[in-house]
Design a protein around this motif. Structure first.
Motif, PDB file in Angstrom:
ATOM      1  N   ASP A 192      -6.201   7.369  -0.088  1.00 45.00           N
ATOM      2  CA  ASP A 192      -6.584   6.489  -0.616  1.00 45.00           C
ATOM      3  C   ASP A 192      -6.390   6.494  -2.378  1.00 45.00           C
ATOM      4  O   ASP A 192      -5.943   5.330  -2.777  1.00 45.00           O
ATOM      5  CB  ASP A 192      -8.091   6.588  -0.862  1.00 45.00           C
ATOM      6  CG  ASP A 192      -9.176   5.520   0.242  1.00 45.00           C
ATOM      7  OD1 ASP A 192      -8.376   4.369   0.259  1.00 45.00           O
ATOM      8  OD2 ASP A 192     -10.254   5.794   0.303  1.00 45.00           O
ATOM      9  N   SER A 193      -6.007   7.597  -2.736  1.00 44.14           N
ATOM     10  CA  SER A 193      -5.603   8.000  -3.728  1.00 44.14           C
ATOM     11  C   SER A 193      -4.000   7.569  -3.983  1.00 44.14           C
ATOM     12  O   SER A 193      -3.683   7.074  -4.752  1.00 44.14           O
ATOM     13  CB  SER A 193      -5.661   9.734  -4.150  1.00 44.14           C
ATOM     14  OG  SER A 193      -4.687   9.913  -5.260  1.00 44.14           O
ATOM     15  N   GLU A 235       4.124   5.815  -4.699  1.00 44.25           N
ATOM     16  CA  GLU A 235       3.483   6.616  -5.866  1.00 44.25           C
ATOM     17  C   GLU A 235       2.822   8.046  -5.077  1.00 44.25           C
ATOM     18  O   GLU A 235       1.753   7.799  -4.635  1.00 44.25           O
ATOM     19  CB  GLU A 235       2.496   5.941  -6.892  1.00 44.25           C
ATOM     20  CG  GLU A 235       2.720   5.849  -8.357  1.00 44.25           C
ATOM     21  CD  GLU A 235       4.483   6.290  -8.976  1.00 44.25           C
ATOM     22  OE1 GLU A 235       4.158   7.246  -9.464  1.00 44.25           O
ATOM     23  OE2 GLU A 235       5.221   5.624  -8.649  1.00 44.25           O
ATOM     24  N   ARG A 236       3.560   9.088  -5.409  1.00 45.56           N
ATOM     25  CA  ARG A 236       2.809  10.192  -4.653  1.00 45.56           C
ATOM     26  C   ARG A 236       2.046  10.996  -5.527  1.00 45.56           C
ATOM     27  O   ARG A 236       2.344  11.148  -6.849  1.00 45.56           O
ATOM     28  CB  ARG A 236       4.018  11.203  -4.175  1.00 45.56           C
ATOM     29  CG  ARG A 236       4.447  10.643  -2.829  1.00 45.56           C
ATOM     30  CD  ARG A 236       5.769  11.553  -2.401  1.00 45.56           C
ATOM     31  NE  ARG A 236       6.459  11.112  -1.536  1.00 45.56           N
ATOM     32  CZ  ARG A 236       7.177   9.971  -1.394  1.00 45.56           C
ATOM     33  NH1 ARG A 236       7.637   9.569  -2.452  1.00 45.56           N
ATOM     34  NH2 ARG A 236       7.698   9.430  -0.197  1.00 45.56           N
ATOM     35  N   GLY A 237       0.902  11.110  -5.352  1.00 45.50           N
ATOM     36  CA  GLY A 237      -0.152  11.852  -6.326  1.00 45.50           C
ATOM     37  C   GLY A 237       0.232  13.397  -6.078  1.00 45.50           C
ATOM     38  O   GLY A 237       1.353  14.097  -5.571  1.00 45.50           O
ATOM     39  N   LEU A 238      -0.667  14.242  -6.332  1.00 47.57           N
ATOM     40  CA  LEU A 238      -0.614  15.707  -6.357  1.00 47.57           C
ATOM     41  C   LEU A 238      -0.468  16.209  -4.705  1.00 47.57           C
ATOM     42  O   LEU A 238      -0.952  15.333  -3.879  1.00 47.57           O
ATOM     43  CB  LEU A 238      -1.600  16.519  -6.881  1.00 47.57           C
ATOM     44  CG  LEU A 238      -1.807  16.276  -8.472  1.00 47.57           C
ATOM     45  CD1 LEU A 238      -3.053  16.686  -8.861  1.00 47.57           C
ATOM     46  CD2 LEU A 238      -0.551  16.736  -9.201  1.00 47.57           C
ATOM     47  N   LEU A 239      -0.125  17.228  -4.361  1.00 41.36           N
ATOM     48  CA  LEU A 239      -0.081  17.562  -2.894  1.00 41.36           C
ATOM     49  C   LEU A 239      -1.420  17.744  -2.618  1.00 41.36           C
ATOM     50  O   LEU A 239      -2.427  18.233  -3.314  1.00 41.36           O
ATOM     51  CB  LEU A 239       0.588  18.869  -2.776  1.00 41.36           C
ATOM     52  CG  LEU A 239       0.963  19.628  -1.443  1.00 41.36           C
ATOM     53  CD1 LEU A 239       2.031  18.512  -0.866  1.00 41.36           C
ATOM     54  CD2 LEU A 239       1.467  21.004  -1.502  1.00 41.36           C
ATOM     55  N   GLY A 240      -1.633  17.248  -1.451  1.00 41.62           N
ATOM     56  CA  GLY A 240      -3.247  17.423  -0.910  1.00 41.62           C
ATOM     57  C   GLY A 240      -4.086  15.959  -1.483  1.00 41.62           C
ATOM     58  O   GLY A 240      -5.189  16.144  -0.810  1.00 41.62           O
ATOM     59  N   ASP A 260       0.896  -1.127  -0.137  1.00 40.60           N
ATOM     60  CA  ASP A 260       0.038  -0.134   0.140  1.00 40.60           C
ATOM     61  C   ASP A 260       0.992   1.389   0.051  1.00 40.60           C
ATOM     62  O   ASP A 260       0.542   2.448   0.119  1.00 40.60           O
ATOM     63  CB  ASP A 260      -1.154   0.104   1.326  1.00 40.60           C
ATOM     64  CG  ASP A 260      -0.188   0.002   2.488  1.00 40.60           C
ATOM     65  OD1 ASP A 260       1.040  -0.011   2.626  1.00 40.60           O
ATOM     66  OD2 ASP A 260      -0.944  -0.100   3.715  1.00 40.60           O
ATOM     67  N   GLY A 261       2.094   1.219  -0.099  1.00 39.89           N
ATOM     68  CA  GLY A 261       2.973   2.195   0.112  1.00 39.89           C
ATOM     69  C   GLY A 261       3.318   2.771   1.217  1.00 39.89           C
ATOM     70  O   GLY A 261       3.990   3.934   1.308  1.00 39.89           O
ATOM     71  N   VAL A 262       2.946   2.138   2.206  1.00 42.22           N
ATOM     72  CA  VAL A 262       3.377   2.627   3.464  1.00 42.22           C
ATOM     73  C   VAL A 262       4.270   1.875   4.233  1.00 42.22           C
ATOM     74  O   VAL A 262       5.284   2.731   4.802  1.00 42.22           O
ATOM     75  CB  VAL A 262       1.924   2.542   4.418  1.00 42.22           C
ATOM     76  CG1 VAL A 262       2.222   2.872   6.032  1.00 42.22           C
ATOM     77  CG2 VAL A 262       0.819   3.210   3.893  1.00 42.22           C
TER      78      VAL A 262
END
Lengths: 492, 95
Positions: free
Chosen positions: A346-347, A337-342, A329-331
């Motif tokens: 879940d994303s 995979e980082r999404g946009l800031l904020g 889960d990327g933790v």
């Protein structure tokens, strides 16, 4: 020193004990072979320095007279086994860079036995595949080539790196894991011996989980005796795996040499479907004759639910996988995979898993999620668990009448690396003869038994009842002696 | 059994796997094919059959519910993509 890579584990063990060469020399010879065979892409990670250090420790133990059962034997470890401080990827981008701070129970037992790990072997991503084409780290090449035909062949899978490395004399033996045929099918494709023991013989602790009710570790070697030697070291009760059997481990090597006189060998009629490859069928008939000549009695049996095994497997295994693979889960480890800031948590999960898993893994997670989802659980998952019970009962009933079962390992020989593979079900059919035993939890082994008209290896599969690997090894050895299989020589 | 795009989207959300809109159609076709093939199990009579839920015939053991290897936060966090002050770091979850 190249001839050191031609030795069997049994021979190397005796020669090391007699001080004919050192463990370090044996390891160096194999590291050199690995270096020359990089084209096979059998390894994801090589651990040459660690191997030299451990080989020196082995030599010290020989000096002190405290050598273990596999002291100084160079082995490869499938990249599904967590290895302390050594990257473990399961063939997936999502675990790239993961360095476990612990050692799996099976690889620890091999270490304790003195084995020297040369590196981590390539595999289908998360052990999902029968070709090694799904590895994030590129496909493995089978060291065998077809006569009169160009092009590289797949080594089978998922333990394809293990099979190629053993067949190509890069290692003396390797660990594999088998969920639906992932040891036996690549063993058949690469002309080596592969053993999946009874579910519960080998601890699953520290092995990256695919389908927990099916996953089993086992040895892959160039002959039956070596498999028996390795399996004896790999097995044993482990409180850290609740399904690990609290049973004494027999000395499997001691079971060899007893022959098959008086044994009843089951020949299941459902394994001879219409359209079975003629060369596979002919080799199976030969195997029956070999066992008969050695004093066994072939008995035709029926395993009536055989044709339901593959669809059952493709509910049970993806269901368990969808649950097991929820941890990526990327933790805690691997890719994020980082999404946009904020972006939401879940994303981040969804982006990480979309980027980290390959096509086949995603497909199985989605199937597994669907069959476990509200409204579909009974129709798919519960139904599959019931059919699984019937498949297991077929074997229980059969073993009232026979001591072992003989079948082909795979419906074909190795196929081309570039053959078009866009039908998942066609790929699943590779495991049609191996999956039933996995569902039933019984032991199975593949022995190289002959070559097809293209000069490619074909294996025969031996199955026995739970906890009776000894009979399985006896039958395997008789087949091995009769087949006189032309194993590959060490690569020049 | 044929899965529509909405079902694939729902499963993908449950599984936390982002499936781009452009790939939904292809995913639906492949998954529908596999599910149709699996449907053959309906023909098998499973009345009064006890489901087989695990791989072993042995009784699963009980164990004491105690910490066996605790107190190693550094090792636990060693592989984290992001860690801080003894914790895993995740995107903000509380507004």
């Amino acid at each position: 020193m190249t001839d050191l890579t031609s030795l069997t584990i049994a021979a190397a063990r005796d020669k090391l004990a007699n001080k004919e060469f050192t463990a370090l020399e044996l390891t160096e010879a194999h590291l050199e072979a690995m270096d020359k065979s990089k084209d096979l892409n059998a390894f994801i990670t090589t651990t040459a320095d660690l191997a030299r250090a451990r080989a020196k420790e082995s030599d010290a133990r020989f000096q002190r007279g405290t050598a273990g059962a596999l002291e100084g034997i160079p082995l490869g470890i499938k990249d599904l086994f967590c290895t302390e401080g050594v990257e473990t990827t399961a063939g997936s981008h999502i675990l790239e860079g993961f360095k476990p701070p612990y050692e799996s129970t099976v690889s620890q037992k091999l270490r304790d036995g003195g084995a020297v790990m040369l590196g981590k072997l390539n595999m289908d991503e998360f052990a999902m595949g029968s070709s090694n084409l799904s590895s994030y780290f590129g496909p493995v090449k089978n060291p065998w080539k077809a006569k009169n035909r160009d092009g590289d062949l797949v080594p089978g899978g998922s333990s394809g790196g293990s099979a190629a490395a053993v067949a190509g004399h890069l290692v003396m033996g390797a660990t594999g894991t088998d969920t639906g045929g992932s040891i036996r099918q690549p063993a058949s494709f690469c002309g080596i011996v592969g053993v999946k023991p009874t579910y519960g013989r080998c601890s699953r602790w520290g092995i990256v989980a695919f389908a927990s009710s099916l996953d089993q570790a086992g040895p892959m070697t160039r002959n039956v005796r070596d498999a028996a030697i390795m399996l004896t070291v790999m097995c044993g009760h482990d409180p850290k795996d609740s399904t690990s059997a609290p049973l004494a481990v027999p000395d499997f090597e001691a079971a060899l040499g007893q022959g098959v006189k008086g044994l009843r060998i089951g020949i299941p009629k459902e394994y001879r479907p219409e359209g079975l490859n003629g060369e596979v069928a002919a080799l199976w008939d030969k195997g029956i004759q070999w066992l008969k000549a050695a004093g066994a009695t072939p008995v035709e049996i029926s395993l009536p639910h055989t044709k339901s095994a593959l669809p059952t497997y493709y509910i049970v295994a993806p269901a368990e996988a969808s649950s097991n693979l929820a941890r990526y889960d990327g933790v805690r480890f691997g890719l994020r995979e980082r999404g946009l800031l904020g972006d939401s948590l879940d994303s981040m999960y969804s982006k990480t898993r979309a980027a980290g898993f390959g096509t086949e893994v995603k497909r199985r997670i989605l199937i597994g999620t669907y069959v476990l989802s509200a409204g579909y659980y009974d129709a798919y998952y519960l139904k599959a668990q019931k059919v699984r019970a019937l498949i297991a009962k077929d074997f229980t009933d059969a073993f009232d009448k026979v001591d072992a079962i003989l079948t082909p390992t795979a419906p074909t020989a190795a196929f081309g690396l570039d053959d078009k593979q866009d039908d998942p079900i066609a790929m699943y059919l590779n495991d049609v003869f191996t999956v039933p035993a996995s569902l039933a939890g019984i032991p199975g082994a593949s022995v190289p038994a002959g070559l097809n008209s293209e000069g490619l290896p074909l294996g025969l599969q031996v199955l026995t009842k739970r906890w009776d690997e000894e009979t399985m090894f006896r039958v395997c050895q008789v087949l091995e002696e009769a087949a006189n299989f032309p194993s590959l020589k060490a690569r020049p | 059994m044929s899965l529509d795009n909405a079902t694939i989207r729902r499963i993908a959300t449950l599984a936390r796997i982002e499936v781009p809109a452009a790939e939904l159609e292809a995913a639906a076709a492949k998954l529908s094919g596999i599910l149709s093939w699996i449907e053959q199990l309906r023909e098998v009579n499973t009345d009064n059959v006890t489901p087989m839920s695990g791989g072993t015939d042995l009784k699963l053991p009980w164990r004491a519910d105690i910490v066996t290897e605790g107190g190693q936060p550094d090792q636990v966090l060693a592989n984290a993509p992001e860690a801080h002050g003894g914790f895993f770091v995740v995107p903000k979850v509380v507004e």
